[in-house]
Design an enzyme around this catalytic site. Structure first.
Site, short mmCIF file in Angstrom:
data_model
loop_
_atom_site.label_atom_id
_atom_site.label_comp_id
_atom_site.label_asym_id
_atom_site.label_seq_id
_atom_site.Cartn_x
_atom_site.Cartn_y
_atom_site.Cartn_z
CG HIS A 85 -0.17 0.09 2.53
ND1 HIS A 85 0.22 1.28 3.09
CD2 HIS A 85 0.30 -0.88 3.34
CE1 HIS A 85 0.87 1.04 4.21
NE2 HIS A 85 0.95 -0.27 4.38
CG HIS B 38 13.05 -4.61 -13.37
ND1 HIS B 38 13.86 -5.25 -14.28
CD2 HIS B 38 12.27 -5.58 -12.84
CE1 HIS B 38 13.58 -6.54 -14.31
NE2 HIS B 38 12.62 -6.77 -13.43
C1 LIG Z 1 24.35 -5.98 -7.31
C2 LIG Z 1 24.74 -6.29 -8.73
C3 LIG Z 1 24.00 -5.29 -9.67
C4 LIG Z 1 26.24 -6.07 -8.82
O1 LIG Z 1 26.70 -6.39 -10.09
P1 LIG Z 1 28.17 -5.93 -10.51
O2 LIG Z 1 28.26 -4.42 -10.40
O3 LIG Z 1 28.46 -6.53 -11.83
O4 LIG Z 1 29.09 -6.49 -9.36
P2 LIG Z 1 30.02 -7.80 -9.33
O5 LIG Z 1 29.29 -9.00 -9.84
O6 LIG Z 1 31.32 -7.42 -9.98
O7 LIG Z 1 30.27 -8.02 -7.78
C5 LIG Z 1 31.06 -7.11 -7.00
C6 LIG Z 1 31.15 -7.68 -5.59
O8 LIG Z 1 29.86 -7.62 -4.96
C7 LIG Z 1 29.40 -8.94 -4.59
N1 LIG Z 1 27.98 -9.02 -4.93
C8 LIG Z 1 27.42 -8.81 -6.13
N2 LIG Z 1 26.09 -8.91 -6.05
C9 LIG Z 1 25.80 -9.19 -4.76
C10 LIG Z 1 24.59 -9.39 -4.06
N3 LIG Z 1 23.41 -9.33 -4.69
N4 LIG Z 1 24.65 -9.62 -2.74
C11 LIG Z 1 25.86 -9.69 -2.09
N5 LIG Z 1 27.04 -9.50 -2.71
C12 LIG Z 1 27.01 -9.25 -4.02
C13 LIG Z 1 30.24 -9.90 -5.44
O9 LIG Z 1 30.37 -11.17 -4.82
C14 LIG Z 1 31.55 -9.16 -5.54
O10 LIG Z 1 32.26 -9.34 -4.31
P3 LIG Z 1 33.87 -9.50 -4.30
O11 LIG Z 1 34.41 -8.22 -4.88
O12 LIG Z 1 34.16 -9.69 -2.86
O13 LIG Z 1 34.15 -10.68 -5.16
C15 LIG Z 1 24.36 -7.72 -9.16
O14 LIG Z 1 25.21 -8.70 -8.60
C16 LIG Z 1 22.93 -8.09 -8.78
O15 LIG Z 1 22.63 -8.54 -7.67
N6 LIG Z 1 22.03 -7.86 -9.75
C17 LIG Z 1 20.62 -8.16 -9.59
C18 LIG Z 1 20.19 -9.10 -10.71
C19 LIG Z 1 18.71 -9.33 -10.65
O16 LIG Z 1 18.06 -9.16 -9.66
N7 LIG Z 1 18.15 -9.69 -11.76
C20 LIG Z 1 16.70 -9.85 -11.80
C21 LIG Z 1 16.20 -10.26 -13.12
S1 LIG Z 1 14.45 -10.40 -13.01
#
Ligand SMILES: CC(C)(COP(=O)(O)OP(=O)(O)OC[C@H]1O[C@@H](n2cnc3c(N)ncnc32)[C@H](O)[C@@H]1OP(=O)(O)O)[C@@H](O)C(=O)NCCC(=O)NCCS
Length: 204
Positions: A131, A140
């Site tokens: 709500h 998104h």
């Molecule tokens: C948060 C996010 C955007 C980061 O992506 P990125 O900028 O490419 O970052 P990286 O993958 O290089 O990760 C960087 C660090 O953060 C950590 N990390 C990334 N995503 C994380 C998450 N969701 N939770 C905890 N740690 C996370 C990685 O393990 C990495 O740690 P390290 O440096 O110790 O190895 C991505 O991981 C994410 O969670 N995206 C959401 C995807 C999603 O929800 N899609 C839905 C489709 S419907």
């Protein structure tokens, strides 16, 4: 029955195709930047998104997950009719709720009263928009994410899969909330936030 053209031929376009069929609307075809494609999911590829003016009797929906790409395409298509795709299983209040044009709401999402969802958003499968939430244009809310009451999500912000946002939180424009994060404080500046509780991700 509406005549619908989907822009995009990726995974999100498959989801929207299914919703159009379930709503008994007529999918005319797709527009895509992939100039080699002639058909997708059994329907014709009609051209690039820049060809939209040839189909003035149709409604359009941009089914592209990337919010910046979505906004760019929408901005260069002024004066078209936008299709709003709401899966029949969505739980939605019979009044006191607004949903902007071009928005997609996927299967089993729950929208509660006094929520206001902007234009060209994705409210994804099985997420909860409680709500009094306000969701900015092009935002998104990913699969299984939960927004408690009175949350604001800014324009183009992305709440990752399975993330939770505590009640009364404000998330500013252009924020990425990582998968599984729990947001317990306002996110006042754009950036990527991860973890429990969510903290800003600082990359070297
Ligand atoms: C948060 C996010 C955007 C980061 O992506 P990125 O900028 O490419 O970052 P990286 O993958 O290089 O990760 C960087 C660090 O953060 C950590 N990390 C990334 N995503 C994380 C998450 N969701 N939770 C905890 N740690 C996370 C990685 O393990 C990495 O740690 P390290 O440096 O110790 O190895 C991505 O991981 C994410 O969670 N995206 C959401 C995807 C999603 O929800 N899609 C839905 C489709 S419907």
């Amino acid at each position: 029955m509406k005549n619908v053209i989907i822009i995009g031929t990726g995974g999100h376009a498959k989801v929207v195709t299914n919703i159009v069929a379930l709503c008994a609307d007529n999918l005319v075809g797709f527009l895509t930047s992939d100039t080699h494609m002639t058909s997708f999911l059994g329907k014709p590829v009609l051209g690039a998104d820049t060809d939209y003016a040839h189909f003035s009797d149709c409604e359009f929906i941009v089914a592209i997950g990337n919010q910046y790409a979505r906004e760019k395409i929408v901005t260069r298509m002024p004066d078209v009719a936008w299709y709003t795709a709401i899966h029949p299983s969505v739980i939605i209040p019979y009044e006191h709720c607004s949903i902007g044009e071009g928005t997609v709401i996927s299967a089993n999402a729950v929208i509660n009263p006094y929520a206001s969802i902007g234009a060209h958003c994705i409210i994804n499968t099985q997420c909860v928009v409680e709500h009094d939430n306000t969701i900015g244009d092009f935002a998104h809310v990913s699969v299984g994410a939960m927004l408690a009451g009175n949350v604001h999500v800014g324009r183009r912000s992305w709440i990752g899969v399975g993330a939770c946002v505590r009640n009364d939180i404000c998330i500013s424009d252009d924020c990425f909330v990582g998968a599984g994060a729990v947001v317990v404080k306002d996110l006042c500046e754009k950036g990527t936030y991860i973890g429990v509780p969510a903290q800003k991700l600082h990359k070297d």
